[in-house]
Design a protein around this motif. Structure first.
Motif, mmCIF file in Angstrom:
data_model
loop_
_atom_site.group_PDB
_atom_site.id
_atom_site.type_symbol
_atom_site.label_atom_id
_atom_site.label_comp_id
_atom_site.label_asym_id
_atom_site.label_seq_id
_atom_site.Cartn_x
_atom_site.Cartn_y
_atom_site.Cartn_z
ATOM 1 N N VAL A 1 41.092 54.001 19.467
ATOM 2 C CA VAL A 1 40.269 53.782 21.037
ATOM 3 C C VAL A 1 40.766 52.314 21.408
ATOM 4 N N LYS A 2 40.911 52.620 22.715
ATOM 5 C CA LYS A 2 41.289 51.198 23.382
ATOM 6 C C LYS A 2 40.250 50.955 24.433
ATOM 7 N N VAL A 3 39.954 49.640 24.765
ATOM 8 C CA VAL A 3 39.010 49.109 25.606
ATOM 9 C C VAL A 3 39.484 48.726 26.997
ATOM 10 N N LEU A 4 39.036 48.568 28.081
ATOM 11 C CA LEU A 4 39.494 48.128 29.246
ATOM 12 C C LEU A 4 38.851 46.734 29.664
ATOM 13 N N MET A 5 39.581 46.024 29.911
ATOM 14 C CA MET A 5 39.098 44.581 30.146
ATOM 15 C C MET A 5 40.022 44.144 31.604
ATOM 16 N N ILE A 6 39.163 43.371 32.328
ATOM 17 C CA ILE A 6 39.715 42.896 33.598
ATOM 18 C C ILE A 6 39.949 41.342 33.512
ATOM 19 N N ASN A 7 40.715 40.567 34.340
ATOM 20 C CA ASN A 7 40.596 39.335 34.349
ATOM 21 C C ASN A 7 39.499 38.707 35.109
ATOM 22 N N SER A 8 38.940 37.601 34.813
ATOM 23 C CA SER A 8 37.814 37.016 35.189
ATOM 24 C C SER A 8 38.292 36.313 36.680
ATOM 25 N N THR A 9 37.617 36.283 37.708
ATOM 26 C CA THR A 9 38.088 35.622 38.859
ATOM 27 C C THR A 9 37.584 34.199 38.704
ATOM 28 N N SER A 10 36.803 33.633 37.809
ATOM 29 C CA SER A 10 36.383 32.538 37.911
ATOM 30 C C SER A 10 37.085 31.547 36.866
ATOM 31 N N GLY A 11 37.963 31.972 36.083
ATOM 32 C CA GLY A 11 38.643 31.254 35.173
ATOM 33 C C GLY A 11 39.357 32.124 34.177
ATOM 34 N N PRO A 12 40.017 31.466 33.197
ATOM 35 C CA PRO A 12 40.867 32.192 32.375
ATOM 36 C C PRO A 12 40.188 32.934 31.414
ATOM 37 N N GLY A 13 40.688 34.008 30.570
ATOM 38 C CA GLY A 13 40.193 34.988 29.746
ATOM 39 C C GLY A 13 39.946 36.349 30.592
ATOM 40 N N LEU A 14 39.397 37.548 29.796
ATOM 41 C CA LEU A 14 39.263 38.731 30.221
ATOM 42 C C LEU A 14 37.738 38.975 29.912
ATOM 43 N N VAL A 15 37.211 39.824 30.819
ATOM 44 C CA VAL A 15 35.953 40.314 30.746
ATOM 45 C C VAL A 15 35.630 41.647 31.002
ATOM 46 N N GLN B 1 43.169 42.403 37.460
ATOM 47 C CA GLN B 1 44.170 43.299 36.720
ATOM 48 C C GLN B 1 43.496 43.857 35.419
ATOM 49 N N ARG B 2 43.925 45.166 35.402
ATOM 50 C CA ARG B 2 43.497 45.666 34.288
ATOM 51 C C ARG B 2 44.323 45.526 32.970
ATOM 52 N N SER B 3 43.616 45.441 31.577
ATOM 53 C CA SER B 3 44.276 45.409 30.492
ATOM 54 C C SER B 3 43.727 46.342 29.547
ATOM 55 N N TRP B 4 44.234 47.486 28.738
ATOM 56 C CA TRP B 4 43.969 48.280 27.983
ATOM 57 C C TRP B 4 44.191 47.642 26.563
ATOM 58 N N LEU B 5 43.177 47.380 25.921
ATOM 59 C CA LEU B 5 43.394 46.733 24.375
ATOM 60 C C LEU B 5 42.616 47.311 23.288
ATOM 61 N N THR B 6 43.232 47.077 21.978
ATOM 62 C CA THR B 6 42.580 47.463 20.834
ATOM 63 C C THR B 6 41.255 46.599 20.895
ATOM 64 N N ILE B 7 40.307 46.863 19.975
ATOM 65 C CA ILE B 7 39.191 46.193 19.771
ATOM 66 C C ILE B 7 39.675 44.711 18.992
ATOM 67 N N PRO B 8 40.401 44.650 18.087
ATOM 68 C CA PRO B 8 40.685 43.236 17.851
ATOM 69 C C PRO B 8 41.465 42.315 18.943
#
Length: 188
Positions: free
Chosen positions: A45-59, A136-143
């Motif tokens: 399983v992979k989860v989809l995260m997107i970049n934050s528009t208000s700073g670094p990191g994914l949400v 931007q979209r990023s598919w990631l493993t849970i870890p």
């Protein structure tokens, strides 16, 4: 070009007890099966995260729950607007309290928010979506996702998703569509 348009403004925003009510989701999909040493196969399983528009990191996609929609409709709308994905809400992960540093108003002067989070099984990735120029979209493993997640409350939601997913696989490893326990209100 996208015919979809993101909602803006706060005129239909829901509030409860000084908290702005928010709805969001953890979009996920199954990727290639992995063969275990005993010859059985396991879904990845992979989860989809997107970049934050208000700073670094994914949400994860999330936003205000408005008066003219259910909490699950709000989560689905946010997934389309922010991440450009459509899918099915699978269950209810829980409520998460957080403080918004940027979204304070007269009904929530301290920026307090209460988010309902859901797993969303992705059925379609859109080529065009309302916030594609800022996300931007990023598919990631849970870890991987836990390591890149910007907010502690979203990490907690992701941990709840991980437990939910493990429970689903233990209770019925061949089943991909799971039951639902979606709240009709934010009470509880």
């Amino acid at each position: 070009m996208s015919a979809l348009v993101a909602r803006t403004g706060r005129h239909q925003q829901r509030y409860e007890g000084g908290h702005r009510l928010v709805s969001g989701c953890i979009p996920f999909k199954y990727t290639n099966l992995v063969e275990n040493s005993d010859g059985t196969h396991e879904k990845v399983v992979k989860v989809l995260m997107i970049n934050s528009t208000s700073g670094p990191g994914l949400v994860f996609p999330k936003g205000g729950w408005e008066n003219d929609e259910t909490v699950e409709e709000a989560a689905i709308r946010e997934a389309v607007e922010e991440a450009g994905v459509r899918g099915d809400i699978m269950d209810f992960l829980g409520h998460y309290l957080f403080k918004s540093k940027t979204l304070q108003d007269e009904l929530s002067p301290e920026g307090l928010c209460k988010a309902a989070m859901f797993p969303l099984l992705v059925k379609e990735e859109l080529q065009f979506w309302p916030e594609q120029n800022t996300r931007q979209r990023s598919w990631l493993t849970i870890p991987e996702a836990i390591g890149l997640c910007r907010h502690q409350w979203m990490k907690e939601a992701l941990e709840a998703f991980s437990r939910w997913y493990a429970d689903q696989m233990l209770s019925n490893p061949k089943k991909e569509n799971h039951g639902s326990d979606i709240p009709q209100s934010f009470d509880g």
